[in-house]
Scaffold this motif. Structure first.
Motif, PDB file in Angstrom:
ATOM      1  N   PRO A 180      -4.703   4.021   1.081  1.00 51.27           N
ATOM      2  CA  PRO A 180      -3.902   4.916   1.649  1.00 51.27           C
ATOM      3  C   PRO A 180      -3.356   5.413   2.860  1.00 51.27           C
ATOM      4  O   PRO A 180      -4.041   5.358   3.973  1.00 51.27           O
ATOM      5  CB  PRO A 180      -4.445   6.150   0.540  1.00 51.27           C
ATOM      6  CG  PRO A 180      -5.291   6.334  -0.003  1.00 51.27           C
ATOM      7  CD  PRO A 180      -5.920   4.825   0.407  1.00 51.27           C
ATOM      8  N   LEU A 181      -1.829   5.901   3.083  1.00 54.90           N
ATOM      9  CA  LEU A 181      -1.588   5.069   4.454  1.00 54.90           C
ATOM     10  C   LEU A 181      -1.657   6.799   5.346  1.00 54.90           C
ATOM     11  O   LEU A 181      -1.291   6.788   5.952  1.00 54.90           O
ATOM     12  CB  LEU A 181       0.026   4.559   4.551  1.00 54.90           C
ATOM     13  CG  LEU A 181      -0.169   2.912   3.992  1.00 54.90           C
ATOM     14  CD1 LEU A 181       1.143   2.131   4.347  1.00 54.90           C
ATOM     15  CD2 LEU A 181      -0.897   2.103   4.792  1.00 54.90           C
ATOM     16  N   GLU A 182      -1.610   7.838   3.975  1.00 55.32           N
ATOM     17  CA  GLU A 182      -0.863   9.015   4.296  1.00 55.32           C
ATOM     18  C   GLU A 182      -2.753   9.581   5.475  1.00 55.32           C
ATOM     19  O   GLU A 182      -2.689  10.635   6.340  1.00 55.32           O
ATOM     20  CB  GLU A 182      -0.955  10.444   3.503  1.00 55.32           C
ATOM     21  CG  GLU A 182      -1.907   9.942   2.129  1.00 55.32           C
ATOM     22  CD  GLU A 182      -1.628   9.262   1.179  1.00 55.32           C
ATOM     23  OE1 GLU A 182      -2.495   9.364   0.095  1.00 55.32           O
ATOM     24  OE2 GLU A 182      -1.263   8.314   0.978  1.00 55.32           O
ATOM     25  N   VAL A 183      -3.691   9.115   4.704  1.00 54.98           N
ATOM     26  CA  VAL A 183      -4.905   8.856   5.843  1.00 54.98           C
ATOM     27  C   VAL A 183      -4.830   8.839   7.162  1.00 54.98           C
ATOM     28  O   VAL A 183      -5.249   9.905   8.523  1.00 54.98           O
ATOM     29  CB  VAL A 183      -6.178   8.428   5.346  1.00 54.98           C
ATOM     30  CG1 VAL A 183      -6.779   8.955   4.376  1.00 54.98           C
ATOM     31  CG2 VAL A 183      -6.100   6.978   5.626  1.00 54.98           C
ATOM     32  N   PHE A 184      -3.651   8.155   7.607  1.00 52.72           N
ATOM     33  CA  PHE A 184      -3.487   7.392   9.025  1.00 52.72           C
ATOM     34  C   PHE A 184      -2.615   9.193   9.508  1.00 52.72           C
ATOM     35  O   PHE A 184      -2.072   8.973  10.895  1.00 52.72           O
ATOM     36  CB  PHE A 184      -3.079   6.262   9.410  1.00 52.72           C
ATOM     37  CG  PHE A 184      -3.605   5.287   9.020  1.00 52.72           C
ATOM     38  CD1 PHE A 184      -4.506   4.944   9.623  1.00 52.72           C
ATOM     39  CD2 PHE A 184      -4.193   4.897   7.871  1.00 52.72           C
ATOM     40  CE1 PHE A 184      -5.914   3.788   9.897  1.00 52.72           C
ATOM     41  CE2 PHE A 184      -5.056   3.546   7.098  1.00 52.72           C
ATOM     42  CZ  PHE A 184      -6.109   3.512   8.675  1.00 52.72           C
ATOM     43  N   GLU A 237       1.290  -1.105   0.359  1.00 52.69           N
ATOM     44  CA  GLU A 237       0.318   0.313  -0.089  1.00 52.69           C
ATOM     45  C   GLU A 237       1.032   1.105   0.048  1.00 52.69           C
ATOM     46  O   GLU A 237       0.256   2.728  -0.590  1.00 52.69           O
ATOM     47  CB  GLU A 237      -0.884  -0.161   1.166  1.00 52.69           C
ATOM     48  CG  GLU A 237      -1.928  -0.865   1.093  1.00 52.69           C
ATOM     49  CD  GLU A 237      -3.060  -1.322  -0.058  1.00 52.69           C
ATOM     50  OE1 GLU A 237      -3.753  -0.156  -0.449  1.00 52.69           O
ATOM     51  OE2 GLU A 237      -2.477  -1.511  -0.992  1.00 52.69           O
ATOM     52  N   ALA A 238       2.165   1.087   0.734  1.00 56.28           N
ATOM     53  CA  ALA A 238       3.300   2.184   0.212  1.00 56.28           C
ATOM     54  C   ALA A 238       3.500   2.582  -0.540  1.00 56.28           C
ATOM     55  O   ALA A 238       3.898   3.533  -1.234  1.00 56.28           O
ATOM     56  CB  ALA A 238       4.160   2.279   1.579  1.00 56.28           C
ATOM     57  N   LYS A 239       3.449   1.820  -1.690  1.00 52.99           N
ATOM     58  CA  LYS A 239       4.448   1.541  -2.905  1.00 52.99           C
ATOM     59  C   LYS A 239       3.212   2.229  -3.676  1.00 52.99           C
ATOM     60  O   LYS A 239       3.719   2.318  -5.037  1.00 52.99           O
ATOM     61  CB  LYS A 239       5.634   0.948  -2.490  1.00 52.99           C
ATOM     62  CG  LYS A 239       6.705   0.735  -1.662  1.00 52.99           C
ATOM     63  CD  LYS A 239       7.540  -0.662  -1.695  1.00 52.99           C
ATOM     64  CE  LYS A 239       8.106  -0.129  -1.229  1.00 52.99           C
ATOM     65  NZ  LYS A 239       9.451  -1.563  -1.569  1.00 52.99           N
ATOM     66  N   SER A 240       2.725   1.398  -4.003  1.00 49.36           N
ATOM     67  CA  SER A 240       0.911   1.162  -4.604  1.00 49.36           C
ATOM     68  C   SER A 240       0.712   2.538  -5.373  1.00 49.36           C
ATOM     69  O   SER A 240       0.817   3.707  -4.382  1.00 49.36           O
ATOM     70  CB  SER A 240      -0.189   1.074  -4.349  1.00 49.36           C
ATOM     71  OG  SER A 240      -1.040   0.983  -5.276  1.00 49.36           O
ATOM     72  N   ARG A 241       0.237   2.545  -7.299  1.00 48.88           N
ATOM     73  CA  ARG A 241       0.187   4.056  -7.080  1.00 48.88           C
ATOM     74  C   ARG A 241      -1.170   4.312  -6.981  1.00 48.88           C
ATOM     75  O   ARG A 241      -1.662   5.867  -6.647  1.00 48.88           O
ATOM     76  CB  ARG A 241       0.015   4.133  -8.671  1.00 48.88           C
ATOM     77  CG  ARG A 241       0.357   5.375  -9.650  1.00 48.88           C
ATOM     78  CD  ARG A 241      -0.044   5.163 -10.947  1.00 48.88           C
ATOM     79  NE  ARG A 241       1.204   5.316 -11.418  1.00 48.88           N
ATOM     80  CZ  ARG A 241       2.277   5.088 -12.581  1.00 48.88           C
ATOM     81  NH1 ARG A 241       0.799   4.637 -13.430  1.00 48.88           N
ATOM     82  NH2 ARG A 241       3.705   4.327 -12.573  1.00 48.88           N
ATOM     83  N   ASP A 242      -2.516   4.069  -6.714  1.00 51.38           N
ATOM     84  CA  ASP A 242      -3.813   3.501  -6.714  1.00 51.38           C
ATOM     85  C   ASP A 242      -4.191   2.668  -5.873  1.00 51.38           C
ATOM     86  O   ASP A 242      -4.369   1.782  -5.603  1.00 51.38           O
ATOM     87  CB  ASP A 242      -3.869   3.287  -7.700  1.00 51.38           C
ATOM     88  CG  ASP A 242      -4.317   4.572  -8.978  1.00 51.38           C
ATOM     89  OD1 ASP A 242      -4.397   5.772  -9.110  1.00 51.38           O
ATOM     90  OD2 ASP A 242      -3.802   3.867 -10.123  1.00 51.38           O
ATOM     91  N   PRO A 243      -3.591   2.804  -3.929  1.00 56.55           N
ATOM     92  CA  PRO A 243      -3.448   1.623  -2.925  1.00 56.55           C
ATOM     93  C   PRO A 243      -4.958   1.771  -2.594  1.00 56.55           C
ATOM     94  O   PRO A 243      -6.118   2.651  -2.697  1.00 56.55           O
ATOM     95  CB  PRO A 243      -2.625   2.487  -1.854  1.00 56.55           C
ATOM     96  CG  PRO A 243      -2.713   3.973  -2.058  1.00 56.55           C
ATOM     97  CD  PRO A 243      -2.701   3.617  -3.673  1.00 56.55           C
TER      98      PRO A 243
END
Length: 537
Positions: free
Chosen positions: A290-294, A281-287
């Protein structure tokens, strides 16, 4: 961003919180709004989404009531009963995010109908299952189908209705969902008592046929303009595989112990695969997640509260009907009716608690609500909760329902306000999945608590009866058979032999242990809300 013209009550969708997840409505709010259809077609499309959602709500609740009957007919072990529930939750929880992305990319109607078709075929297979293994496999396929049509049903409402019409449609969807959540276990109990547990699965077939017919004739095949270019299948498959291995290890631990090589291997593999999921998920273009929401403290806190509270709810709602039927002699209908206070209280008071969110803020309510729910869980473990429903179980479930009512609305508000506008739909989907995974883990983890507490209590009671150790297996079996006979006889028939009474007492003790762990989780959720959710002026 949500359409500012929508004047719906943002908390009405949480009437169904006892079975649905806390942030379903947010998915609706993120859908495009520009499709003009005649009023009649809109009403038919809304009916299709309501029927589809209702099947998912009902299927998430009625099977719990049918488990004792399934166990008696198929000779299922405790682990097999756990997997009958968990197989569905596993694939629904791990695939619901990618299912929503499929609808955005391929068309909401296409994926919705495909999901209903898969769910229907799996329901028929469950109804015809000759053994526990076949039933578990059918439940897994049901979960895959539900992961396709559950987010699709919400997206269709957002695509068809606009402005105030969307608000009314949301209210109708939530209201009918509340009715199906409340009446689902009761109807399931009636079907089990009048016909067979198989009837609860065959009921899905005509409902699904009507849903597909309505969808084909009235639902446009809308797409989301900014849909991801590629679906996150590596993320979805790694999440499903990791959760499956972890759940398998925890389920087997109740019988084999944590020191067993198979248990340690399964839990270790599950942890490693879930770690790989985070890397994907950290490296995926379309996860899909998205980990940034955390990075938002509020978002992380709200999801931790969701995880802990729905963990307790999932465990109690799994083991309570089983205990009522096996230990107290309730019929399946009576056991299903016994759960009514929770959805009825949520439905009756949801508008009131919506106003409290505006007045006091999410932080206060997310601290008070789980604490009250924790009191309700703890009440189920009290000595006065024996066989009397009105003096024992009803007060505990009423307090639990009140705590959930106070909690679910501010959960939505916190999730909605903690991420940027373009991430709201993703955030709500994650919160939805967290609630499903919480129930999945609850059945596995609290299964260990239930089995170990049951075995310890039964051993102590058989010691009091001076039953020889070499005769204890037959004594336990006779107790189970007597409990099953009490269920068939109905009217709260008491166990007829000392060993049967010992078995019933052991099941009651096991439920108390589960309730205490659930209470601890709810109180921990209240503390986490205080520590993580920020104050709002």
């Amino acid at each position: 961003m949500a359409d500012p013209r929508v004047h719906s009550d943002p908390h009405r969708a949480h009437v169904v919180a006892a079975q649905a997840s806390p942030c379903d409505e947010l998915i609706i709010r993120m859908q495009p709004t520009a499709l003009d259809s005649p009023c009649r077609r809109k009403r038919l499309a809304l009916a299709a989404t309501i029927l589809g959602s209702s099947m998912a709500f009902i299927d998430g609740s009625v099977v719990n009531v049918a488990l004792p009957a399934i166990q008696s007919e198929l000779g299922a072990s405790v682990a097999a009963m756990q997997w009958i529930i968990n197989a569905y939750l596993l694939f629904l929880g791990s695939l619901v995010l990618v299912g929503g992305s499929m609808g955005d990319k391929l068309g909401h109607r296409t994926v919705f109908i495909a999901g209903i078709a898969v769910f229907t075929l799996a329901s028929a297979a469950c109804g015809l299952a000759p053994n526990a293994g076949s039933l578990i496999a059918g439940r897994a396929v049901q979960g895959i189908g539900a992961a396709l049509f559950v987010p699709g049903s919400l997206a269709i409402i957002g695509a068809i209705f606009d402005g105030e019409e969307r608000g009314r449609a949301i209210g109708t969807w939530a209201g009918v969902g509340a009715i199906t959540s409340a009446l689902g276990p009761v109807a399931g109990g009636l079907l089990v008592d009048a016909f067979s547990w198989r009837a609860i699965f065959f009921l899905n077939v005509p409902l699904a046929a009507a849903t597909i017919a309505l969808a084909v004739s009235s639902v446009p095949n809308s797409h989301t303009p900014d849909a991801p270019q590629q679906l996150d299948w590596p993320g979805a498959l790694s999440a499903a595989a990791g959760l499956a291995a972890l759940t398998y290890g925890l389920t087997e631990a109740s019988a084999r112990g944590f020191a067993h090589a198979l248990v340690l291997c399964a839990i270790g593999v599950g942890a490693l695969v879930l770690a790989a999921f985070l890397m994907i998920e950290a490296k995926s273009r379309d996860p899909m997640m998205p980990l940034e929401v955390f990075r938002s403290r509020d978002f992380t806190g709200a999801n931790l509260v969701t995880l802990l509270l729905y963990f307790g709810m999932g465990g109690v709602f799994f083991f309570l009907p089983f205990t009522l039927i096996r230990a107290h002699g309730y019929t399946a209908t009576e056991a299903g009716s016994a759960l009514l206070p929770v959805p009825v209280i949520i439905g009756s008071l949801s508008r009131l608690t919506g106003g409290l969110t505006t007045r006091f803020g999410s932080r206060v309510l997310l601290s008070v609500g789980p604490a009250i729910a924790g009191i309700g869980f703890a009440m189920l473990a009290m000595p006065f909760v024996r066989g009397s429903y009105w003096a024992g179980f009803f007060p505990a479930l009423a307090v639990l329902g009140l705590g959930m009512t106070i909690t679910v609305a501010p959960l939505t508000t916190t999730v909605m306000g903690s991420v940027p506008a373009h991430r709201t739909g993703v955030a709500s989907g994650i919160n939805n999945a967290v609630a499903r995974v919480a129930s999945l883990l609850a059945v596995a983890v609290l299964g260990i608590v239930f089995v170990w507490s049951h075995d310890a209590a039964l051993s102590a009671r058989l010691d009091e009866l001076h039953v020889p150790h070499d005769a204890r297996q037959s004594a336990q079996l006779s107790g189970l058979n007597a409990a099953a006979g009490a269920q068939a006889g109905g009217a709260h028939t008491p166990p007829q032999t000392p060993t049967a009474q010992a078995e019933a007492d052991a099941i009651v003790a096991a439920l108390r242990a589960v309730a205490l762990v659930s209470a601890a989780c709810a109180f921990a959720g209240a503390g986490l809300a205080l520590a993580t959710i920020q104050r709002r002026k």
